[in-house]
Design a protein around this motif. Structure first.
Motif, PDB file in Angstrom:
ATOM      1  N   PHE A  38       0.835  -1.193   0.000  1.00 50.85           N
ATOM      2  CA  PHE A  38       0.000   0.000   0.000  1.00 50.85           C
ATOM      3  C   PHE A  38       0.873   1.248   0.000  1.00 50.85           C
ATOM      4  N   GLY A  72      -4.283   1.188  -2.085  1.00 48.36           N
ATOM      5  CA  GLY A  72      -3.773  -0.119  -2.453  1.00 48.36           C
ATOM      6  C   GLY A  72      -4.844  -1.168  -2.406  1.00 48.36           C
ATOM      7  N   PRO A  73      -4.468  -2.386  -2.656  1.00 47.83           N
ATOM      8  CA  PRO A  73      -3.096  -2.826  -2.878  1.00 47.83           C
ATOM      9  C   PRO A  73      -2.559  -2.405  -4.252  1.00 47.83           C
ATOM     10  N   VAL A 100      -4.474   6.346   2.249  1.00 45.75           N
ATOM     11  CA  VAL A 100      -3.835   5.048   2.108  1.00 45.75           C
ATOM     12  C   VAL A 100      -4.435   4.413   0.860  1.00 45.75           C
TER      13      VAL A 100
END
Length: 116
Positions: A37, A79-80, A77
Motif C-alpha cells: 500500500f 492499495g493494494p 492510504v
C-alpha cells in the motif's frame, strides 16, 4: 535526477511508525503485491496527485493508470498495488516493481510504501 527507489516498510502486529519522505520530480519506483500500500500526504496548500502507472492490458486494451487526488492537507492510504496491474514483467530491469508519478510540489508530498 532518476526515479527514487522507495524501501517498503513492514507493518508489524505491535505497530509501525512509518517514515515518510518527499519524491523527486521524476517520481518513484515501488514494490508491488497483494499486501503493498501507499501512504500519501499532501502537506501543501495546493492540490496534488499521485499516479501509479499500469503495465497491464485486457483484451488488447491498456488498463488505465491509478490516479489518486490529494487535496491540500489530505492523507490517503491506497492499495493494494497489485503486481498483475502495475508491475513490470519478468525480464524488464524493473520487474516486479511499479512507477509512481506525482503532480504538484514534490516537497509538499510525503509518501511511504507499506506492506504487511
Amino acid at each position: 535526477m532518476a526515479r527514487q527507489s522507495v524501501t517498503t516498510q513492514l507493518v508489524s502486529r505491535t505497530g509501525t511508525i512509518p517514515t515518510a519522505a518527499s519524491p523527486n520530480a521524476e517520481g518513484d519506483i515501488v514494490d508491488t503485491g497483494a499486501s503493498v500500500f501507499l501512504l500519501l500526504s499532501n502537506t501543501g496548500a495546493s492540490p496534488a496527485s499521485a499516479t501509479v502507472v499500469s503495465q497491464a492490458t485486457f483484451d488488447g486494451l491498456a488498463v488505465d493508470d491509478l490516479v489518486i487526488a490529494l487535496a491540500a492537507g489530505v492523507t490517503r492510504v491506497v492499495g493494494p498495488i497489485s503486481s498483475g496491474t502495475f508491475a513490470f514483467p519478468d525480464g524488464d530491469a524493473n520487474a516486479g516493481r511499479a512507477f509512481v508519478n506525482y503532480t504538484g510540489t514534490p516537497a509538499d508530498i510525503k509518501r511511504s510504501v507499506l506492506s504487511y
